[in-house]
Motif scaffolding. Structure first.
Motif, PDB file in Angstrom:
ATOM      1  N   ASP A  28      -6.427  23.207 -23.743  1.00  0.00           N
ATOM      2  CA  ASP A  28      -6.320  21.734 -23.723  1.00  0.00           C
ATOM      3  C   ASP A  28      -5.292  21.376 -22.684  1.00  0.00           C
ATOM      4  O   ASP A  28      -5.489  20.355 -21.857  1.00  0.00           O
ATOM      5  CB  ASP A  28      -6.160  21.156 -25.020  1.00  0.00           C
ATOM      6  N   GLY A  29      -4.077  21.851 -22.943  1.00  0.00           N
ATOM      7  CA  GLY A  29      -2.735  21.346 -22.156  1.00  0.00           C
ATOM      8  C   GLY A  29      -3.185  21.761 -20.508  1.00  0.00           C
ATOM      9  O   GLY A  29      -2.717  20.745 -19.678  1.00  0.00           O
ATOM     10  N   VAL A  30      -3.880  22.970 -20.115  1.00  0.00           N
ATOM     11  CA  VAL A  30      -4.068  23.279 -18.876  1.00  0.00           C
ATOM     12  C   VAL A  30      -5.036  22.108 -18.369  1.00  0.00           C
ATOM     13  O   VAL A  30      -4.732  21.870 -17.186  1.00  0.00           O
ATOM     14  CB  VAL A  30      -4.830  24.540 -18.786  1.00  0.00           C
ATOM     15  N   GLY A  31      -5.876  21.697 -18.964  1.00  0.00           N
ATOM     16  CA  GLY A  31      -6.962  20.963 -18.663  1.00  0.00           C
ATOM     17  C   GLY A  31      -6.488  19.587 -18.037  1.00  0.00           C
ATOM     18  O   GLY A  31      -6.701  19.015 -17.006  1.00  0.00           O
ATOM     19  N   GLU A  32      -5.375  19.374 -18.948  1.00  0.00           N
ATOM     20  CA  GLU A  32      -4.721  17.845 -18.787  1.00  0.00           C
ATOM     21  C   GLU A  32      -3.772  17.946 -17.577  1.00  0.00           C
ATOM     22  O   GLU A  32      -3.589  17.184 -16.683  1.00  0.00           O
ATOM     23  CB  GLU A  32      -3.859  17.508 -20.023  1.00  0.00           C
ATOM     24  N   VAL A  33      -3.170  19.140 -17.413  1.00  0.00           N
ATOM     25  CA  VAL A  33      -2.356  19.432 -16.277  1.00  0.00           C
ATOM     26  C   VAL A  33      -3.151  19.144 -14.919  1.00  0.00           C
ATOM     27  O   VAL A  33      -2.758  18.726 -13.932  1.00  0.00           O
ATOM     28  CB  VAL A  33      -1.424  20.996 -16.438  1.00  0.00           C
TER      29      VAL A  33
ATOM     30  N   SER B 112       5.613   8.135 -22.403  1.00  0.00           N
ATOM     31  CA  SER B 112       5.610   7.034 -23.368  1.00  0.00           C
ATOM     32  C   SER B 112       4.841   5.799 -22.681  1.00  0.00           C
ATOM     33  O   SER B 112       4.919   4.752 -23.429  1.00  0.00           O
ATOM     34  CB  SER B 112       6.720   6.601 -24.085  1.00  0.00           C
ATOM     35  N   SER B 113       4.348   6.057 -21.495  1.00  0.00           N
ATOM     36  CA  SER B 113       4.094   4.942 -20.703  1.00  0.00           C
ATOM     37  C   SER B 113       2.598   4.590 -21.282  1.00  0.00           C
ATOM     38  O   SER B 113       2.104   5.223 -21.813  1.00  0.00           O
ATOM     39  CB  SER B 113       3.861   5.313 -19.030  1.00  0.00           C
ATOM     40  N   PRO B 114       2.176   3.188 -21.007  1.00  0.00           N
ATOM     41  CA  PRO B 114       0.803   2.723 -21.261  1.00  0.00           C
ATOM     42  C   PRO B 114      -0.311   3.796 -21.040  1.00  0.00           C
ATOM     43  O   PRO B 114      -0.503   3.914 -19.811  1.00  0.00           O
ATOM     44  CB  PRO B 114       0.538   1.401 -20.880  1.00  0.00           C
ATOM     45  N   GLY B 115      -1.165   4.160 -21.956  1.00  0.00           N
ATOM     46  CA  GLY B 115      -2.143   4.927 -21.606  1.00  0.00           C
ATOM     47  C   GLY B 115      -2.057   6.304 -21.351  1.00  0.00           C
ATOM     48  O   GLY B 115      -3.325   6.936 -21.361  1.00  0.00           O
ATOM     49  N   PHE B 116      -0.929   6.882 -21.310  1.00  0.00           N
ATOM     50  CA  PHE B 116      -0.607   8.244 -21.384  1.00  0.00           C
ATOM     51  C   PHE B 116      -1.207   8.881 -22.465  1.00  0.00           C
ATOM     52  O   PHE B 116      -2.015  10.182 -22.211  1.00  0.00           O
ATOM     53  CB  PHE B 116       0.696   8.535 -21.208  1.00  0.00           C
ATOM     54  N   SER B 117      -1.158   8.581 -23.583  1.00  0.00           N
ATOM     55  CA  SER B 117      -1.519   9.452 -24.871  1.00  0.00           C
ATOM     56  C   SER B 117      -3.014   9.440 -24.774  1.00  0.00           C
ATOM     57  O   SER B 117      -3.480  10.436 -25.635  1.00  0.00           O
ATOM     58  CB  SER B 117      -0.865   8.944 -26.101  1.00  0.00           C
ATOM     59  N   ASP B 118      -3.703   8.409 -24.328  1.00  0.00           N
ATOM     60  CA  ASP B 118      -5.044   8.521 -24.354  1.00  0.00           C
ATOM     61  C   ASP B 118      -5.653   9.491 -23.386  1.00  0.00           C
ATOM     62  O   ASP B 118      -6.620  10.149 -23.529  1.00  0.00           O
ATOM     63  CB  ASP B 118      -5.752   6.956 -24.086  1.00  0.00           C
ATOM     64  N   ALA B 119      -5.259   9.458 -22.275  1.00  0.00           N
ATOM     65  CA  ALA B 119      -5.336  10.275 -20.914  1.00  0.00           C
ATOM     66  C   ALA B 119      -5.134  11.635 -21.229  1.00  0.00           C
ATOM     67  O   ALA B 119      -5.876  12.640 -20.870  1.00  0.00           O
ATOM     68  CB  ALA B 119      -5.061   9.613 -19.714  1.00  0.00           C
ATOM     69  N   PHE B 120      -3.979  12.073 -21.812  1.00  0.00           N
ATOM     70  CA  PHE B 120      -3.256  13.220 -21.795  1.00  0.00           C
ATOM     71  C   PHE B 120      -2.666  13.480 -23.299  1.00  0.00           C
ATOM     72  O   PHE B 120      -1.356  13.865 -23.364  1.00  0.00           O
ATOM     73  CB  PHE B 120      -2.258  13.557 -20.785  1.00  0.00           C
ATOM     74  N   PRO B 121      -3.410  13.463 -24.293  1.00  0.00           N
ATOM     75  CA  PRO B 121      -3.040  13.631 -25.784  1.00  0.00           C
ATOM     76  C   PRO B 121      -2.251  14.991 -25.930  1.00  0.00           C
ATOM     77  O   PRO B 121      -1.284  14.839 -26.696  1.00  0.00           O
ATOM     78  CB  PRO B 121      -4.421  13.673 -26.538  1.00  0.00           C
TER      79      PRO B 121
ATOM     80  N   VAL C  46       3.251  24.935 -19.913  1.00  0.00           N
ATOM     81  CA  VAL C  46       2.113  24.513 -19.912  1.00  0.00           C
ATOM     82  C   VAL C  46       1.497  24.273 -18.385  1.00  0.00           C
ATOM     83  O   VAL C  46       0.451  24.368 -17.885  1.00  0.00           O
ATOM     84  CB  VAL C  46       1.618  23.282 -20.748  1.00  0.00           C
ATOM     85  N   TRP C  47       2.593  23.384 -17.868  1.00  0.00           N
ATOM     86  CA  TRP C  47       2.382  22.923 -16.289  1.00  0.00           C
ATOM     87  C   TRP C  47       1.856  24.203 -15.561  1.00  0.00           C
ATOM     88  O   TRP C  47       1.375  24.264 -14.685  1.00  0.00           O
ATOM     89  CB  TRP C  47       3.561  22.138 -15.839  1.00  0.00           C
TER      90      TRP C  47
END
Length: 619
Positions: free
Chosen positions: A62-67, A121-130, A248-249
């Motif tokens: 999951d982390g790889v996909g978000e990176v 903690s920026s707006p929308g980050f947790s939604d896009a990269f949970p 993960v990066w």
């Protein structure tokens, strides 16, 4: 410990070391570590062991996909500037005072960590990269940005305590610099009379100035350290979170460089890698031929044959590297729809195992590795992948082939997934008598030159003379070898064709059996469905009848209640009518008697007709 379960001490450690070197895994994992952005991340990756559960693999994937999503969106994780200040923070937490150089390192790291904290903690980050946000949320403690900023401001551009933040340092530093200047001037003119006394005074002045400055800086550093000490724990936690994010990066970055895709992952010992490419060759920029690599519980073993230099070993290594990449949280260089399961063991015997110092020949060294693999395989039933290059070669061909078959059968009995390369004819033909084995050949063109494409279900010729010709051996020598082969070459070719035909026939029979089994299973399933439908129909009819009967019973009960109410109402009506009639009869009798007796006659001679007792007559 996942796919590198053999890593450890003693025989297992030796076996894992041989496997890692043989597969080029260490070289590949070094490339992954090089993608990390911090020393902490690189060190953590170098010490990484394989995942032991599907949940671990899923989280990393999951982390790889978000990176990859971050990189493609030209966004970033601000990890640059994070230094390994763990020991400094631990010492400060125990009462030590920061030195100027240490203050500079801590300030640089805090600046990077607060930037990372701000991004996550920026707006929308947790939604896009949970997944990335959750790593930080689970491991880090909130860093007080005011404290961090104060520490950052405490360091000047020269890496020393800032005069802007602490202006009391200006005069002592100017005094020391002046003393240093005079000392250098006098030192350069030390041959002039009287300079020695002046030089001594300058040295004393410089010593006093530097001592006073040192004392003042120490006092300031103590104050800075005391104010930061309560926040050391948060700094250490944030460092750990940043380290994990960096690992993960690195996985995401290498997966992107490999043009990798996310495979399905299970625990049934299945490899179904479509269009798979060798990752080492890909990273080198070598144009690689994509091949479909398949192993399963139904066909757990693959025997690869073909010419020398035709790509057999590359295919075998690709099997192992894909499994290790998945087990270590990376995607694989294959097309969408691939599956590479999580194995608890990967063991390989490749290359020259000769050890002169240990008195081992190439064959003896190979047997030592095979013995270790056999022993280890007993503990990884259904979860082990074994790769054996040129199994039992380097000895008498007949004995070597017999020994190779015995080893392969033992591994099959231990429920191991197996890939073997061979030139032995009897091993190539093994799939004709044992359905656990499948075959594949490395493709060549009409001249025998390798095309590096894996042909499933076929047996490959070794073609040593063509390999010798490509190696530029003298043509006269090759012609002599061809002559010596004579009729034997025709016999070998005929045997090869017969073996290939037998393998294909066996594969066709197996496919027919599988289709028949599937057809029978489908028929049984259809019968079950029909029976289920019939049973359900009966159950529905019975249920409908039960509902209808229940409704009729309720209706009968309601009708009976209504009838009873009607009877009671009728009876009540008859009682009221009888009472009314009796009352009327009584009144008629009363008024009839009153008319007959009239004590007050009127002027017409008639009585007061219509009057009762003091009122109008009522009827």
């Amino acid at each position: 410990r996942g796919a590198d379960a053999s890593r450890g001490s003693g025989k297992e450690g030796v076996l894992w070391a041989e496997t890692a070197v043989g597969l080029d895994w260490d070289r590949l994992w070094e490339r992954v570590a090089a993608c990390a952005r911090t020393d902490l991340g690189r060190q953590r990756i170098e010490r990484t062991v394989a995942c032991s559960t599907i949940a671990e693999v899923k989280a990393l994937h999951d982390g790889v996909g978000e990176v990859i999503k971050l990189i493609k969106a030209k966004r970033n994780l601000p990890l640059d500037g994070v230094l390994d200040v763990r020991q400094i923070l631990l010492r400060v937490s125990k009462g030590a005072v920061l030195a100027s150089a240490e203050l500079c390192e801590v300030a640089c790291t805090l600046r990077a960590l607060t930037g990372l904290q701000r991004e996550l903690s920026s707006p929308g980050f947790s939604d896009a990269f949970p997944t990335l946000e959750r790593v930080w949320a689970d491991k880090a403690e909130w860093i007080d940005t005011a404290v961090a900023e104060e520490l950052v401001q405490s360091v000047g551009e020269d890496g020393q305590v800032s005069e802007e933040m602490y202006p009391q340092l200006k005069k002592p530093r100017a005094r020391m610099e002046e003393a240093r200047r005079l000392l250098e001037e006098l030192g350069g003119a030390s041959g002039v009379n009287g300079d020695s006394a002046a030089l001594l005074r300058c040295e004393e002045e410089f010593s006093k100035a530097s001592g006073a400055l040192r004392d003042l800086e120490t006092t300031i550093l103590k104050s800075i350290t005391a104010s930061f000490k309560p926040h050391c724990g948060a700094g250490l936690a944030a460092l750990e979170a940043a380290t994990v994010l960096d690992t993960v990066w690195a996985r995401g970055a290498i997966s992107l460089r490999l043009n990798a895709t996310r495979p399905a992952v299970g625990t049934e010992g299945i490899i179904h890698a479509l269009g798979a490419r060798n990752p080492i060759l890909h990273l080198k920029g070598v144009e690689t031929v994509a091949n479909d690599l398949k192993l399963s519980p139904q066909v757990p073993s693959l025997i690869v044959s073909g010419p020398n230099g035709g790509g057999k070993t590359v295919v075998m290594k690709t099997f192992g590297l894909l499994v290790l990449l998945v087990a270590h949280g990376c995607w694989v260089p294959a097309i969408e729809g691939s599956r590479v399961d999580l194995f608890s063991m990967v063991a390989a015997s490749l290359g020259d195992q000769q050890d002169v110092l240990a008195g081992l020949s190439t064959f003896s060294g190979h047997m030592r590795s095979v013995a270790g693999i056999l022993e280890l395989s007993r503990h990884h039933r259904g979860q082990g992948l074994v790769l054996l290059d040129e199994l039992c070669s380097g000895t008498d061909p007949a004995a070597g082939a017999a020994l190779a078959q015995a080893v392969m059968e033992t591994l099959m009995d231990n429920d191991i997934r197996l890939v073997v390369t061979t030139h032995y004819a009897s091993i190539k033909a093994l799939a004709t008598v044992d359905s656990r084995f499948s075959v594949a050949a490395m493709q060549t063109n009409k001249d025998g030159a390798p095309l590096f494409h894996l042909l499933q279900g076929q047996i490959g010729m070794s073609r040593p003379l063509e390999a010798a010709r490509r190696a530029r051996l003298p043509e006269s020598l090759i012609e002599r070898a061809q002559t010596l082969l004579g009729e034997q070459a025709v016999i070998i070719e005929s045997m090869h064709q017969a073996e290939s035909a037998a393998v294909l026939a066996n594969a066709a029979q197996r496919q027919v059996r599988e289709l028949q089994a599937a057809s029978e299973a489908a028929a049984r399933r259809l019968e079950q469905l029909e029976a289920s439908i019939e049973s359900a129909s009966r159950e529905m009819e019975e249920a409908a009848m039960r509902v209808l009967k229940r409704q009729m019973r309720v209706a009968y009960e309601e009708l009976d209640a209504a009838y009873s109410s009607a009877v009671k109402a009728e009876e009540a009506w008859y009682g009221l009518d009888d009472s009314y009639s009796s009352e009327m009869d009584g009144l008629d009798a009363f008024y009839g008697g009153a008319e007959a007796f009239d004590p007050l006659p009127n002027s017409s001679g008639r009585g007061a007709k219509g009057k009762g007792r003091g009122g109008k007559r009522r009827r």
